[in-house]
Motif scaffolding. Structure first.
Motif, PDB file in Angstrom:
ATOM      1  N   GLU A 181      61.767  37.117 -26.609  1.00  0.00           N
ATOM      2  CA  GLU A 181      61.222  38.255 -27.341  1.00  0.00           C
ATOM      3  C   GLU A 181      61.872  38.377 -28.719  1.00  0.00           C
ATOM      4  O   GLU A 181      61.220  38.700 -29.708  1.00  0.00           O
ATOM      5  N   LYS A 182      63.151  38.101 -28.772  1.00  0.00           N
ATOM      6  CA  LYS A 182      63.864  38.149 -30.054  1.00  0.00           C
ATOM      7  C   LYS A 182      63.318  37.079 -31.001  1.00  0.00           C
ATOM      8  O   LYS A 182      63.109  37.331 -32.192  1.00  0.00           O
ATOM      9  N   LEU A 183      63.071  35.878 -30.476  1.00  0.00           N
ATOM     10  CA  LEU A 183      62.477  34.812 -31.294  1.00  0.00           C
ATOM     11  C   LEU A 183      61.087  35.189 -31.774  1.00  0.00           C
ATOM     12  O   LEU A 183      60.703  34.886 -32.911  1.00  0.00           O
ATOM     13  N   ARG A 184      60.336  35.879 -30.908  1.00  0.00           N
ATOM     14  CA  ARG A 184      58.995  36.332 -31.305  1.00  0.00           C
ATOM     15  C   ARG A 184      59.102  37.307 -32.489  1.00  0.00           C
ATOM     16  O   ARG A 184      58.365  37.192 -33.470  1.00  0.00           O
ATOM     17  N   GLU A 185      60.035  38.234 -32.399  1.00  0.00           N
ATOM     18  CA  GLU A 185      60.229  39.229 -33.460  1.00  0.00           C
ATOM     19  C   GLU A 185      60.654  38.572 -34.769  1.00  0.00           C
ATOM     20  O   GLU A 185      60.320  39.050 -35.854  1.00  0.00           O
ATOM     21  N   GLU A 186      61.391  37.466 -34.666  1.00  0.00           N
ATOM     22  CA  GLU A 186      61.876  36.766 -35.861  1.00  0.00           C
ATOM     23  C   GLU A 186      60.848  35.792 -36.430  1.00  0.00           C
ATOM     24  O   GLU A 186      61.123  35.081 -37.412  1.00  0.00           O
ATOM     25  N   GLY A 187      59.659  35.741 -35.811  1.00  0.00           N
ATOM     26  CA  GLY A 187      58.605  34.860 -36.315  1.00  0.00           C
ATOM     27  C   GLY A 187      58.815  33.403 -35.994  1.00  0.00           C
ATOM     28  O   GLY A 187      58.378  32.523 -36.745  1.00  0.00           O
ATOM     29  N   MET A 188      59.467  33.128 -34.869  1.00  0.00           N
ATOM     30  CA  MET A 188      59.756  31.747 -34.490  1.00  0.00           C
ATOM     31  C   MET A 188      59.088  31.344 -33.177  1.00  0.00           C
ATOM     32  O   MET A 188      59.256  30.221 -32.716  1.00  0.00           O
ATOM     33  N   LEU A 189      58.353  32.259 -32.586  1.00  0.00           N
ATOM     34  CA  LEU A 189      57.717  31.983 -31.295  1.00  0.00           C
ATOM     35  C   LEU A 189      56.453  32.830 -31.167  1.00  0.00           C
ATOM     36  O   LEU A 189      56.447  34.001 -31.558  1.00  0.00           O
ATOM     37  N   PHE A 190      55.393  32.222 -30.641  1.00  0.00           N
ATOM     38  CA  PHE A 190      54.103  32.893 -30.457  1.00  0.00           C
ATOM     39  C   PHE A 190      53.559  33.437 -31.790  1.00  0.00           C
ATOM     40  O   PHE A 190      52.971  34.508 -31.838  1.00  0.00           O
ATOM     41  N   THR A 191      53.790  32.688 -32.869  1.00  0.00           N
ATOM     42  CA  THR A 191      53.296  33.153 -34.169  1.00  0.00           C
ATOM     43  C   THR A 191      51.802  32.895 -34.291  1.00  0.00           C
ATOM     44  O   THR A 191      51.261  31.938 -33.746  1.00  0.00           O
ATOM     45  N   LYS A 192      51.145  33.760 -35.043  1.00  0.00           N
ATOM     46  CA  LYS A 192      49.707  33.645 -35.278  1.00  0.00           C
ATOM     47  C   LYS A 192      49.463  32.767 -36.505  1.00  0.00           C
ATOM     48  O   LYS A 192      50.321  32.621 -37.379  1.00  0.00           O
ATOM     49  N   ASP A 193      48.261  32.210 -36.591  1.00  0.00           N
ATOM     50  CA  ASP A 193      47.870  31.403 -37.750  1.00  0.00           C
ATOM     51  C   ASP A 193      47.342  32.347 -38.826  1.00  0.00           C
ATOM     52  O   ASP A 193      46.253  32.899 -38.704  1.00  0.00           O
ATOM     53  N   VAL A 194      48.128  32.507 -39.875  1.00  0.00           N
ATOM     54  CA  VAL A 194      47.739  33.455 -40.921  1.00  0.00           C
ATOM     55  C   VAL A 194      46.840  32.819 -41.982  1.00  0.00           C
ATOM     56  O   VAL A 194      46.410  33.490 -42.911  1.00  0.00           O
ATOM     57  N   TYR A 195      46.570  31.510 -41.857  1.00  0.00           N
ATOM     58  CA  TYR A 195      45.812  30.820 -42.898  1.00  0.00           C
ATOM     59  C   TYR A 195      44.352  30.563 -42.525  1.00  0.00           C
ATOM     60  O   TYR A 195      43.543  30.269 -43.396  1.00  0.00           O
TER      61      TYR A 195
END
Length: 455
Positions: free
Chosen positions: A67-81
């Motif tokens: 969960e901490k990695l998710r919050e830091e943008g390193m896990l389960f990130t969405k495709d913003v492009y």
């Protein structure tokens, strides 16, 4: 669409966060926890699923760390492009930055797998004149906008069969650099038959990169790359290639081979080249009509995958022993995440990169030469078929249906348009065997980075 890719290789549990490019080497608990987290389950529900395998404390600790990695943008990130692709394609100003000059539609070898048909490309043998080459360089300068660095690859057939024109065009390019504030990066691809000291000296002065075509072990090379009368070429070229690589300080070159159905044990060819002292190596799968006896087949895939694993493990071992070498298909940069521009623009063929025939015709790349429906113009009239340029500008990972679910899509930029065209007559389709091998190579490359990061 999955946001992560998990796999196990060489004893490592590896997780790739697809959209950010972050790599995580995880323990067994986390490896099993992650799919449930992606489904949206909370810690209590995951304990219910995995409580018979791991302790509740370990599961909850793992979930909290993820969960901490998710919050830091390193896990389960969405495709913003993805939502930006239409605007990018519509507003993109295309400049040409590279040309592949077919300096010779002729060859002194008769390689069995040559897509160029012994250098002839479905047509007549021909050598590019200095005048045509000069016009091609003028076109590149005129259509490169404000771009300073330009690339020109001398290709064939066999470019050394038209060596004087190569030298004359390099000299012309150097003159034009000063006039137009440009910098040419010249490269050359050769089979080595005509390679000599004079050529090496010139290349070491003028060529940013040189590709030396060799398939590996003598028996493999001689079978696939003979002279027209049948004799093998290995014994002639190999000493010259070794000398050339050394003269370039084992840099700014690579030996490039092709493996086929006949040498599925191609890791031996890669290691043979490494044992001969080469430090920059590429041995790539053949792309061929399935009817050809040397073509790769679906049933070859397990063996090929096994070979990539064998090669990856041996490369780790040699690197740790101080005897490492670069293998082109395992070279990926994991430091900056997937390249934004590449994921939106694809490989650049037909837009930023064009091939030029000996008589001055433009095609999207060297593998389309001779396909008349993709004739885009010529050095006299310029780019006439802007519709083809537009078609290629919209060819990327977001417009290729098969790429949408592929974890490796941001490392290959959607793959080769020519391979898709030759497989399915559609530049937005994919060559399935090539995609399978690309995914395996990315997995091996990441594993190598993980193994070497331990030290």
């Amino acid at each position: 669409m999955s946001l992560i890719h998990r796999y196990q290789n060489n004893g490592y549990n590896i997780v790739l966060d697809i959209n950010s490019g972050c790599i995580h080497v995880v323990d067994e608990v986390t490896y099993e926890v992650l799919p449930y987290m992606e489904e949206g389950l909370d810690a209590a529900a995951i304990v219910g699923k995995l409580g018979n395998q791991f302790s509740e404390e370990d599961i909850r600790t793992s979930v909290a760390e993820c969960e901490k990695l998710r919050e830091e943008g390193m896990l389960f990130t969405k495709d913003v492009y993805e939502n930006a692709i239409d605007a990018f394609t519509k507003n993109r100003q295309t400049v040409v930055k590279a040309l592949c000059l077919h300096i010779a539609h002729d060859c002194n070898l008769a390689c069995r797998y040559c897509f160029a048909e012994e250098g002839e490309y479905h047509g007549r043998r021909a050598l590019m004149s200095f005048e045509v080459g000069k016009k091609a360089l003028d076109f590149l300068i005129a259509n490169s906008g404000s771009r300073h660095n330009l690339e020109v690859d001398f290709f064939g057939g066999e470019p050394l069969m038209n060596w004087q024109v190569v030298k004359d065009l390099v000299a012309y390019g150097r003159e034009q650099e000063k006039i137009h504030n440009k910098k040419f990066r010249f490269t050359l691809t050769t089979n080595g038959v005509l390679l000599n000291d004079e050529v090496m000296e010139f290349c070491n002065k003028e060529m940013e990169n040189v590709v030396l075509s060799v398939d590996g072990r003598k028996e493999v090379h001689d079978f696939m790359r003979p002279f027209r009368k049948g004799a093998g070429s290995y014994d002639l070229i190999m000493p010259k290639f070794q000398k050339f690589a050394e003269s370039r300080n084992q840099d700014k070159y690579y030996v490039r081979g092709t493996f086929t159905h006949h040498n599925l044990d191609f890791s031996k060819d890669v290691l043979h080249l490494a044992d001969l002292g080469f430090k920059q190596i590429s041995v790539e799968p053949v792309v061929a009509d399935p009817a050809e006896e040397y073509a790769l087949r679906e049933e070859d895939l397990p063996k090929i995958m096994e070979e990539y694993d064998l090669l990856a493990k041996e490369m780790i071992k040699r690197e740790k022993e101080g005897k490492g070498f670069n293998f082109f298909h395992f070279m990926i940069d994991l430091t900056g995440g997937p390249c934004v521009y590449k994921r939106l623009s694809g490989c650049g063929s037909g837009t930023e990169y064009l091939a030029v025939t000996p008589w001055g015709d433009f095609y999207p790349c060297h593998q389309f030469v001779g396909e008349e429906e993709y004739l885009m113009g010529n050095v006299d009239d310029g780019l006439v078929r802007t519709d083809i340029q537009k078609e290629f500008s919209g060819c990327n990972v977001y417009t290729k249906p098969a790429c949408k679910e592929c974890f490796a899509r941001f490392y290959c930029s959607g793959g080769c348009a020519a391979n898709g065209y030759h497989a399915h007559q559609d530049i937005r389709s994919n060559y399935e065997i090539g995609c399978e091998l690309q995914r395996k190579r990315v997995e091996c490359a990441i594993m190598i980075k993980a193994a070497l990061a331990e030290d």
